[in-house]
Design an enzyme around this catalytic site. Structure first.
Site, PDB file in Angstrom:
ATOM      1  N   HIS A   1       4.764 -14.247  -0.721  1.00 55.87           N
ATOM      2  CA  HIS A   1       5.438 -15.399  -1.304  1.00 55.87           C
ATOM      3  C   HIS A   1       6.117 -15.129  -2.642  1.00 55.87           C
ATOM      4  O   HIS A   1       6.363 -16.051  -3.397  1.00 55.87           O
ATOM      5  CB  HIS A   1       4.439 -16.553  -1.463  1.00 55.87           C
ATOM      6  CG  HIS A   1       4.089 -17.198  -0.172  1.00 55.87           C
ATOM      7  ND1 HIS A   1       3.470 -18.413  -0.084  1.00 55.87           N
ATOM      8  CD2 HIS A   1       4.293 -16.796   1.104  1.00 55.87           C
ATOM      9  CE1 HIS A   1       3.291 -18.736   1.179  1.00 55.87           C
ATOM     10  NE2 HIS A   1       3.770 -17.762   1.919  1.00 55.87           N
TER      11      HIS A   1
ATOM     12  N   GLU B   1      -1.667 -23.257  -2.176  1.00 57.07           N
ATOM     13  CA  GLU B   1      -0.887 -22.035  -1.939  1.00 57.07           C
ATOM     14  C   GLU B   1       0.529 -22.151  -2.500  1.00 57.07           C
ATOM     15  O   GLU B   1       1.310 -23.006  -2.101  1.00 57.07           O
ATOM     16  CB  GLU B   1      -0.835 -21.735  -0.437  1.00 57.07           C
ATOM     17  CG  GLU B   1      -0.133 -20.410  -0.131  1.00 57.07           C
ATOM     18  CD  GLU B   1      -0.254 -20.001   1.327  1.00 57.07           C
ATOM     19  OE1 GLU B   1      -0.879 -20.731   2.115  1.00 57.07           O
ATOM     20  OE2 GLU B   1       0.288 -18.931   1.682  1.00 57.07           O
TER      21      GLU B   1
ATOM     22  N   ASP C   1      -0.345 -15.778  -1.759  1.00 56.54           N
ATOM     23  CA  ASP C   1       0.066 -15.089  -0.541  1.00 56.54           C
ATOM     24  C   ASP C   1       0.984 -13.943  -0.964  1.00 56.54           C
ATOM     25  O   ASP C   1       1.987 -14.169  -1.656  1.00 56.54           O
ATOM     26  CB  ASP C   1       0.793 -16.082   0.380  1.00 56.54           C
ATOM     27  CG  ASP C   1       1.133 -15.480   1.723  1.00 56.54           C
ATOM     28  OD1 ASP C   1       1.699 -14.366   1.752  1.00 56.54           O
ATOM     29  OD2 ASP C   1       0.872 -16.120   2.756  1.00 56.54           O
TER      30      ASP C   1
ATOM     31  N   TRP D   1      -1.221 -25.695   2.118  1.00 55.25           N
ATOM     32  CA  TRP D   1       0.138 -25.199   1.958  1.00 55.25           C
ATOM     33  C   TRP D   1       1.089 -26.205   2.603  1.00 55.25           C
ATOM     34  O   TRP D   1       0.894 -26.615   3.747  1.00 55.25           O
ATOM     35  CB  TRP D   1       0.348 -23.827   2.601  1.00 55.25           C
ATOM     36  CG  TRP D   1       1.809 -23.476   2.542  1.00 55.25           C
ATOM     37  CD1 TRP D   1       2.503 -23.109   1.428  1.00 55.25           C
ATOM     38  CD2 TRP D   1       2.759 -23.552   3.610  1.00 55.25           C
ATOM     39  NE1 TRP D   1       3.829 -22.949   1.740  1.00 55.25           N
ATOM     40  CE2 TRP D   1       4.019 -23.214   3.062  1.00 55.25           C
ATOM     41  CE3 TRP D   1       2.673 -23.878   4.949  1.00 55.25           C
ATOM     42  CZ2 TRP D   1       5.188 -23.187   3.829  1.00 55.25           C
ATOM     43  CZ3 TRP D   1       3.824 -23.857   5.726  1.00 55.25           C
ATOM     44  CH2 TRP D   1       5.070 -23.502   5.167  1.00 55.25           C
TER      45      TRP D   1
ATOM     46  N   HIS E   1      -4.077 -14.599   0.344  1.00 52.02           N
ATOM     47  CA  HIS E   1      -3.532 -14.455   1.693  1.00 52.02           C
ATOM     48  C   HIS E   1      -2.935 -13.061   1.743  1.00 52.02           C
ATOM     49  O   HIS E   1      -1.849 -12.828   1.200  1.00 52.02           O
ATOM     50  CB  HIS E   1      -2.451 -15.512   1.977  1.00 52.02           C
ATOM     51  CG  HIS E   1      -2.999 -16.738   2.619  1.00 52.02           C
ATOM     52  ND1 HIS E   1      -2.213 -17.712   3.168  1.00 52.02           N
ATOM     53  CD2 HIS E   1      -4.288 -17.115   2.836  1.00 52.02           C
ATOM     54  CE1 HIS E   1      -3.002 -18.651   3.682  1.00 52.02           C
ATOM     55  NE2 HIS E   1      -4.254 -18.314   3.488  1.00 52.02           N
TER      56      HIS E   1
ATOM     57  N   ASP F   1       9.341 -13.722   3.088  1.00 51.96           N
ATOM     58  CA  ASP F   1       7.997 -14.096   3.535  1.00 51.96           C
ATOM     59  C   ASP F   1       7.878 -13.837   5.033  1.00 51.96           C
ATOM     60  O   ASP F   1       7.861 -14.746   5.840  1.00 51.96           O
ATOM     61  CB  ASP F   1       7.826 -15.590   3.202  1.00 51.96           C
ATOM     62  CG  ASP F   1       6.525 -16.150   3.720  1.00 51.96           C
ATOM     63  OD1 ASP F   1       5.558 -15.389   3.817  1.00 51.96           O
ATOM     64  OD2 ASP F   1       6.490 -17.339   4.043  1.00 51.96           O
TER      65      ASP F   1
ATOM     66  N   LYS G   1       4.447 -20.819  -3.495  1.00 51.86           N
ATOM     67  CA  LYS G   1       5.502 -20.115  -2.754  1.00 51.86           C
ATOM     68  C   LYS G   1       6.792 -20.116  -3.570  1.00 51.86           C
ATOM     69  O   LYS G   1       7.027 -21.008  -4.385  1.00 51.86           O
ATOM     70  CB  LYS G   1       5.722 -20.821  -1.414  1.00 51.86           C
ATOM     71  CG  LYS G   1       6.574 -20.031  -0.448  1.00 51.86           C
ATOM     72  CD  LYS G   1       6.350 -20.484   0.989  1.00 51.86           C
ATOM     73  CE  LYS G   1       7.209 -19.682   1.940  1.00 51.86           C
ATOM     74  NZ  LYS G   1       6.833 -19.840   3.324  1.00 51.86           N
TER      75      LYS G   1
ATOM     76  N   ASP H   1       5.561 -12.241   6.889  1.00 54.49           N
ATOM     77  CA  ASP H   1       4.265 -12.250   7.554  1.00 54.49           C
ATOM     78  C   ASP H   1       4.061 -11.042   8.471  1.00 54.49           C
ATOM     79  O   ASP H   1       3.576 -11.186   9.592  1.00 54.49           O
ATOM     80  CB  ASP H   1       4.077 -13.573   8.312  1.00 54.49           C
ATOM     81  CG  ASP H   1       4.124 -14.772   7.367  1.00 54.49           C
ATOM     82  OD1 ASP H   1       3.169 -14.949   6.600  1.00 54.49           O
ATOM     83  OD2 ASP H   1       5.142 -15.496   7.372  1.00 54.49           O
TER      84      ASP H   1
ATOM     85  N   ASP I   1      -3.040 -13.372   6.350  1.00 49.70           N
ATOM     86  CA  ASP I   1      -1.958 -14.248   6.816  1.00 49.70           C
ATOM     87  C   ASP I   1      -0.778 -13.407   7.294  1.00 49.70           C
ATOM     88  O   ASP I   1       0.078 -13.021   6.502  1.00 49.70           O
ATOM     89  CB  ASP I   1      -1.532 -15.217   5.698  1.00 49.70           C
ATOM     90  CG  ASP I   1      -0.564 -16.274   6.229  1.00 49.70           C
ATOM     91  OD1 ASP I   1      -0.355 -16.324   7.459  1.00 49.70           O
ATOM     92  OD2 ASP I   1      -0.024 -17.047   5.416  1.00 49.70           O
TER      93      ASP I   1
HETATM   94  C1  RNT Z   1       3.359 -20.227   4.811  1.00 47.12           C
HETATM   95  C2  RNT Z   1       2.012 -19.935   4.270  1.00 47.12           C
HETATM   96  C3  RNT Z   1       0.862 -20.416   5.112  1.00 47.12           C
HETATM   97  C4  RNT Z   1       1.035 -20.150   6.594  1.00 47.12           C
HETATM   98  C5  RNT Z   1      -0.200 -20.470   7.415  1.00 47.12           C
HETATM   99  C6  RNT Z   1       0.073 -20.454   8.873  1.00 47.12           C
HETATM  100  O1  RNT Z   1       4.355 -19.709   4.043  1.00 47.12           O
HETATM  101  O2  RNT Z   1       1.898 -18.585   4.018  1.00 47.12           O
HETATM  102  O3  RNT Z   1      -0.306 -19.882   4.622  1.00 47.12           O
HETATM  103  O4  RNT Z   1       1.431 -18.845   6.845  1.00 47.12           O
HETATM  104  O5  RNT Z   1      -0.736 -21.662   6.998  1.00 47.12           O
HETATM  105 ZN    ZN Z   2      -0.076 -17.879   3.433  1.00 48.84          ZN
END
Ligand code: RNT
Ligand code: ZN
Length: 418
Positions: A261, A225, A258, A184, A285, A293, A227, A295, A325
């Site tokens: 994302h 990954e 993810d 990523w 993820h 995003d 986004k 998390d 994640d």
């Molecule tokens: C960031 C991505 C990535 C990170 C990690 C820490 O937008 O989601 O996966 O969260 O690598």
């Molecule tokens: Zn991620």
């Protein structure tokens, strides 16, 4: 809860054609890759007191008890593994190497720096997945890494990516289980970007260069990954969903989806059947998106359940690598970590307890109401008793008793940390 409640619940599920014993057995074969970065707020251990900086992601909060050394992080992870029922893997970031006293830059990392993790994983009998670290670094400050127009910056990160692949292959070979390497990059811009195609073309070329060296799929596999946007990359993300979907499909790579994302109203679970029809594998993820995003710690929410349901319904569970994640520094990190992993496991169990054949029959016969009613009934089935039996099988605490263990660890271990 005990045997009696499990038996009652098993009978109730049996009446709708669901075999709970089979579901428990199946769940016990599915590993979840637990991310190392919830324990120290994505800081890593390249330098003392390293903190996450830049890269379109952000950690908020300063709850005490953060892991400040690899030894502390391992102790925390071992605690989390006991709190989460089921087989685990470790999802490691490149910035978590053991660099001892000398500073080792990202373009100089070697398998040797991860030997300690491999030995630790061997001792615990778990596999390791790996991630390049393309943020928290002066060479990432321009906002561009692999797509940078500055060849010095680009080459630095290409070298990092190549080394990560070699390290991942080494890890996979050492542990006898393929190491999934996720790439990523934070590349993008806060505002209007004119030469979007230029940056994307550079990224494409950088990836071609990085992937020149083949590695056995028994040792490592590459994931990319996607986004939509990040903090500071609101207007333009070079590695967008469309970019990587095309790149992955044409170059036989895996996509990493993810859940945080995409637009909040988008249903990530709906993407899986389309992607898995064309690509062999996917990396997930699992996260809980709130507005951006963010998390957030994963919970047993509709979105999380829908992903689990889609994986079970499409019979692609074996084709999808499950990683977590999220990172929250505002609450007890061990509790956050364990809670998220448990919530996703719970979602998988919930999905495995669906009377799938019956639901498909109803759907195919045009009985829309019947399908709706049966799905609705799943919400009030005695699911808790089955989940508890699963926790007991792994000697993990129940949803009610877990907090005592988290608090005890906080009192005994985390409180000592300064
Ligand atoms: C960031 C991505 C990535 C990170 C990690 C820490 O937008 O989601 O996966 O969260 O690598
Ligand atoms: Zn991620």
């Amino acid at each position: 809860m005990g045997i009696k409640s499990y038996e009652n619940a098993r009978d109730a599920y049996e009446k709708i054609g669901v075999d709970t014993d089979a579901a428990l057995q199946r769940l016990a074969t599915i590993p979840i890759s637990i991310h190392c970065w919830q324990g120290d707020d994505v800081g890593g251990f390249e330098r003392p007191s390293a903190v996450l900086s830049g890269g379109g992601i952000q950690v908020t909060g300063n709850y005490p008890g953060k892991a400040r050394s690899i030894a502390q992080l391992r102790s925390d992870l071992e605690k989390v593994f006991t709190l989460v029922p089921g087989p685990h893997r470790l999802n490691l970031h490149a910035s978590y190497g053991e660099f001892k006293t000398a500073f080792v830059d990202r373009d100089a990392i070697e398998p040797e720096h991860y030997r300690g993790w491999v030995e630790w994983a061997k001792r615990l009998g778990i596999g390791i997945d790996f991630n390049g670290t393309f943020f928290s670094h002066p060479m990432a400050e321009s906002g561009y890494t692999l797509s940078s127009k500055d060849s010095r910056i680009r080459e630095f990160w290409i070298e990092h990516a190549k080394r990560c692949r070699a390290i991942a292959a080494w890890i996979g070979e050492q542990l006898g289980t393929p190491c999934i390497l996720n790439t990523w990059i934070p590349d993008g811009a806060k505002d209007i970007t004119v030469d979007k195609i230029g940056y994307r073309n550079i990224l494409k070329k950088s990836l071609d260069e990085i992937f020149k060296t083949p590695y056995p799929s028994a040792h490592m596999r590459d994931a990319l990954e996607t986004k939509l946007f990040g903090i500071g990359s609101e207007a333009f993300v070079v590695g967008s969903h469309e970019f990587y979907m095309n790149y992955a499909a044409r170059n036989n790579k895996m996509l990493c989806l993810d859940m945080g994302h995409f637009h909040v109203e988008e249903d990530v679970s709906d993407k899986l059947s389309s992607i898995l029809l064309f690509d062999d594998e996917v990396l997930m993820h699992v996260s809980r998106p709130i507005h951006w995003d963010s998390d957030h710690v994963v919970l047993f929410t509709d979105k999380v359940r829908h992903v689990a349901e889609e994986l079970v319904r499409s019979k692609k569970l074996d084709k999808v690598h499950l990683g977590l994640d999220y990172f929250d520094a505002s609450i007890n990190r061990i509790g956050a970590w364990a809670n998220g992993a448990r919530a996703f496991r719970k979602a998988l169990l919930f999905a495995l307890l669906e009377p799938q054949n019956r639901l498909v029959e109803l759907e195919e016969s045009g009985n829309g109401y019947g399908k709706m009613a049966l799905l609705e009934a799943m919400h009030t089935m005695p699911f808790g008793a089955i989940w508890e039996a699963y926790c007991e099988k792994f000697d993990a605490p129940s949803d009610v008793t877990i907090m005592d263990e988290v608090f005890a660890y906080e009192q005994i271990v985390l409180k000592e940390r300064v």
